[in-house]
Every structure is written in structure tokens, then in C-alpha cells.
Design an enzyme around this catalytic site. Structure first.
Site, mmCIF file in Angstrom:
data_model
loop_
_atom_site.group_PDB
_atom_site.id
_atom_site.type_symbol
_atom_site.label_atom_id
_atom_site.label_comp_id
_atom_site.label_asym_id
_atom_site.label_seq_id
_atom_site.Cartn_x
_atom_site.Cartn_y
_atom_site.Cartn_z
ATOM 1 N N LEU A 18 0.754 -1.264 0.114
ATOM 2 C CA LEU A 18 -0.018 -0.086 0.072
ATOM 3 C C LEU A 18 0.962 1.268 -0.035
ATOM 4 O O LEU A 18 0.747 2.321 -0.489
ATOM 5 C CB LEU A 18 -0.987 -0.015 1.173
ATOM 6 N N ILE A 38 11.095 -0.916 7.541
ATOM 7 C CA ILE A 38 12.497 -1.696 7.998
ATOM 8 C C ILE A 38 13.066 -2.266 6.909
ATOM 9 O O ILE A 38 14.077 -2.461 6.897
ATOM 10 C CB ILE A 38 11.743 -2.695 8.993
ATOM 11 N N ASP A 55 13.334 0.990 12.291
ATOM 12 C CA ASP A 55 12.541 -0.242 12.788
ATOM 13 C C ASP A 55 11.387 0.698 13.835
ATOM 14 O O ASP A 55 11.859 1.292 14.643
ATOM 15 C CB ASP A 55 13.399 -1.057 13.536
ATOM 16 N N GLY A 76 2.902 1.038 8.565
ATOM 17 C CA GLY A 76 3.973 0.204 9.126
ATOM 18 C C GLY A 76 3.444 -0.928 10.078
ATOM 19 O O GLY A 76 2.479 -0.782 10.569
ATOM 20 N N ASN A 115 -10.282 -4.588 8.882
ATOM 21 C CA ASN A 115 -11.507 -5.175 9.244
ATOM 22 C C ASN A 115 -11.393 -6.466 10.354
ATOM 23 O O ASN A 115 -12.306 -6.911 10.639
ATOM 24 C CB ASN A 115 -12.294 -5.651 7.982
ATOM 25 N N TYR A 139 -3.281 -10.050 15.144
ATOM 26 C CA TYR A 139 -3.294 -8.967 14.352
ATOM 27 C C TYR A 139 -4.420 -7.983 14.458
ATOM 28 O O TYR A 139 -4.170 -7.098 14.754
ATOM 29 C CB TYR A 139 -2.941 -9.415 12.843
ATOM 30 N N ARG A 177 -15.749 -12.893 -1.056
ATOM 31 C CA ARG A 177 -15.824 -11.896 0.066
ATOM 32 C C ARG A 177 -15.372 -10.479 -0.387
ATOM 33 O O ARG A 177 -15.831 -9.699 0.246
ATOM 34 C CB ARG A 177 -14.948 -12.887 1.112
HETATM 35 C C1 15L Z 1 -5.930 -7.296 6.033
HETATM 36 O O1 15L Z 1 -6.069 -6.598 7.247
HETATM 37 C C2 15L Z 1 -4.635 -7.617 5.607
HETATM 38 O O2 15L Z 1 -3.602 -6.700 5.672
HETATM 39 C C3 15L Z 1 -4.769 -8.123 4.110
HETATM 40 O O3 15L Z 1 -3.439 -8.944 3.690
HETATM 41 C C4 15L Z 1 -6.009 -8.775 3.771
HETATM 42 O O4 15L Z 1 -5.826 -10.148 4.396
HETATM 43 C C5 15L Z 1 -7.285 -7.955 4.450
HETATM 44 O O5 15L Z 1 -7.088 -7.814 5.638
HETATM 45 C C6 15L Z 1 -8.453 -9.003 4.067
HETATM 46 O O6 15L Z 1 -9.115 -9.246 5.005
HETATM 47 O O7 15L Z 1 -9.007 -9.069 2.752
#
Ligand code: 15L
Length: 275
Positions: A18, A38, A55, A76, A115, A139, A177
Site C-alpha cells: 500500500l 524496515i 524499525d 507500518g 476489518n 493482528y 468476499r
Molecule cells: C488485512 O488486514 C490484511 O492486511 C490483508 O492482507 C488482507 O488479508 C485483508 O485484511 C482482508 O481481510 O482481505
């Protein structure tokens, strides 16, 4: 004539998929950019930009990079589901460094949320920006933490944030999706532009998705920054319709495949196996 920010803009994650779209787009508008990542910047450096490898764990480096900046576009950190220990440094400690830098500089932050901070909501739901967090992994949890950090720095220090819950930002939708979650590169870049130029944002949330008729998402703060997505996944419907995982858990939830990673429920939600 296009408007140009009075101060340089710091872009973290500049070498990522991105960042590599955003940097040339903003540079072409004549903006002065400080790029950091990084990893080395793999492309030709856009005009008016400088690049410094750093970093996010290094607080001093981040403070230095942000000196004199009025805006931090924070892309980042770890951008996919990973073990907790891998997420911790860049996405939790690193985020703190970003917000401390923003506080010190009086800068606004655009945070690339996801999301996956709400991934365990079912696809049948239509969510507004004030919905409950339902992270679907470490994440997604780090994105929820970041949105909390943004609120803390807004209420305590007046640091403004635009929290963009990005759906699926790719060149084009590749599965069913994404007819709901797709964000085009063009819409993303224009969002970064608007979030930087808006007179005031406070601490607000925007769904990072194009104008998709099958969207999972409703009300948000886009009007406040004057952003309207111009692209739509609808044009790809005939191509990706029916491209699904075949997995009932993946297909039930907005977060899709991320909800399935390390999924150990032995008594699945009733909706999967109605009695
Ligand atoms: C995200 O947050 C990821 O960075 C990306 O790689 C995709 O997996 C995306 O979500 C998604 O949900 O499609």
C-alpha cells in the site's frame, strides 16, 4: 491548483504494497514526503521524497523521522495474522512510538486499521463504525489496541486520528468476499489525501472500502473529511462470484480466512449447525 500540506508528511510502511501506491500518488501532487520502512524502498524514489530505513521498535528513530511533520500516515508494522510475539514489537510498542511522535509534533495520524478488528461479526450484519470490536486474531487485536491508543491520545493530548478500517486493498477482487470488502488503490490514495487536508478530524473511524453494493459496513465519518469512494467491486461480480472457501466458519464471518487460523472451538456457533 491542488492544495499542499504546510508541513512534510511521514509515511511508515512505505515499502509495503500500500505504501508503494500512496507514496507516488502524493508525491505527484507535489507533497513533501518522508518515507520509512524496515525494508528498503524497492522503487525509484518519488520526487520530493526522502527515504530512511527504520524499525518501529526504535523510538528515537521514529521521533527523529517525525520532526517537523504535520501528518503521519501509519501503514507500518505486521499486516497479516502472525504469532503474538511477532505482532507485539511493531504493532504495540511501535504504535506507541508513533503516537508519542505525533504528540510531540502536534501531528495528525492516519492509522491503517483493519476489518480484522471486527472480524468475528457475521457477514449478515451491517456494521456502523461504533460497532463492537470483535478481533479475529492477534493482528486484529493489535488494530483494536491501536484504535484505543488513538482515543487515548485524542482525549488526553488532542492528537487527531483518522482510523481507517481497511477491508481488502488489492489491485482487484479475487474472491467473493471481496465483493463486500474490496478497497481500490485509487480510493485508498484519495482517502490519504483527504485525511491529511481535512481541516479537522478529531478521532474518527472510516470503513476502508470502495463503493461496493454488497458492503458489510454502514455509517462512518467519511463526510467529515470529504471522502467518497469512486470505485466499486460490483464490476468484478461475474468474475469472482462463487469463488468461496467452502469452509462454514470462514464463510460465516466478515474476517473470512483469518477467523479460521488456530480456530479450536469444538462446539461451533449454533448458526453453523442449526438444530
Ligand atoms: C488485512 O488486514 C490484511 O492486511 C490483508 O492482507 C488482507 O488479508 C485483508 O485484511 C482482508 O481481510 O482481505
Amino acid at each position: 491548483m491542488t492544495e499542499t500540506p504546510a508541513k512534510p508528511v511521514l509515511l511508515t510502511g512505505a515499502s509495503g504494497a500500500l505504501g508503494r501506491q500512496i507514496a507516488p500518488y502524493l508525491a505527484a501532487l507535489g507533497w513533501t514526503l518522508r518515507l520509512t520502512d524496515i525494508a528498503p524502498f524497492p522503487d525509484a524514489l518519488p520526487k520530493g521524497s526522502s527515504f530512511t530505513r527504520a524499525d518501529l521498535n526504535d523510538g528515537v528513530a521514529i521521533l527523529r523521522l517525525a520532526e517537523g511533520c504535520g501528518m503521519i500516515l501509519h501503514f507500518g508494522g505486521v499486516s497479516v495474522e502472525r504469532p503474538f510475539e511477532e505482532v507485539l514489537g511493531p504493532n504495540i510498542r511501535g504504535l506507541y512510538h508513533i503516537y508519542e511522535a505525533a504528540r510531540r509534533e502536534g501531528a495528525r495520524v492516519l492509522f491503517a486499521s483493519s476489518n480484522h478488528s471486527i472480524g468475528f461479526h457475521e457477514r449478515s450484519e451491517k456494521l456502523d463504525a461504533d460497532c463492537q470490536f470483535m478481533p479475529d486474531g492477534y493482528y486484529g487485536l493489535s488494530k483494536m489496541y491501536a484504535e484505543g491508543m488513538a482515543r487515548l491520545y485524542w482525549h488526553k493530548h488532542g492528537v487527531e486520528s483518522v482510523l481507517v478500517r481497511i477491508g481488502s486493498c488489492f489491485p482487484e477482487p479475487t474472491e467473493e468476499r471481496m465483493l463486500s470488502t474490496w478497497l481500490s488503490y485509487g480510493d485508498l490514495c484519495r482517502l490519504c489525501e483527504r485525511a491529511t487536508l481535512a481541516r479537522r478530524t478529531g478521532c474518527c473511524v472510516i470503513w476502508g472500502a470502495s463503493n461496493n453494493s454488497r458492503t458489510f459496513w454502514g455509517r462512518d465519518a467519511r463526510a467529515l473529511i470529504g471522502w467518497t469512494p469512486q470505485d466499486s467491486a460490483d464490476a468484478y461480480a461475474s468474475r469472482v462470484q462463487g469463488r468461496t472457501s467452502g469452509d462454514p466458519v470462514v464463510e460465516l464471518y466478515q474476517g473470512g480466512a483469518y477467523t479460521r487460523i488456530d480456530y479450536t472451538r469444538t462446539a461451533p456457533p449454533e448458526k453453523l449447525f442449526p438444530v
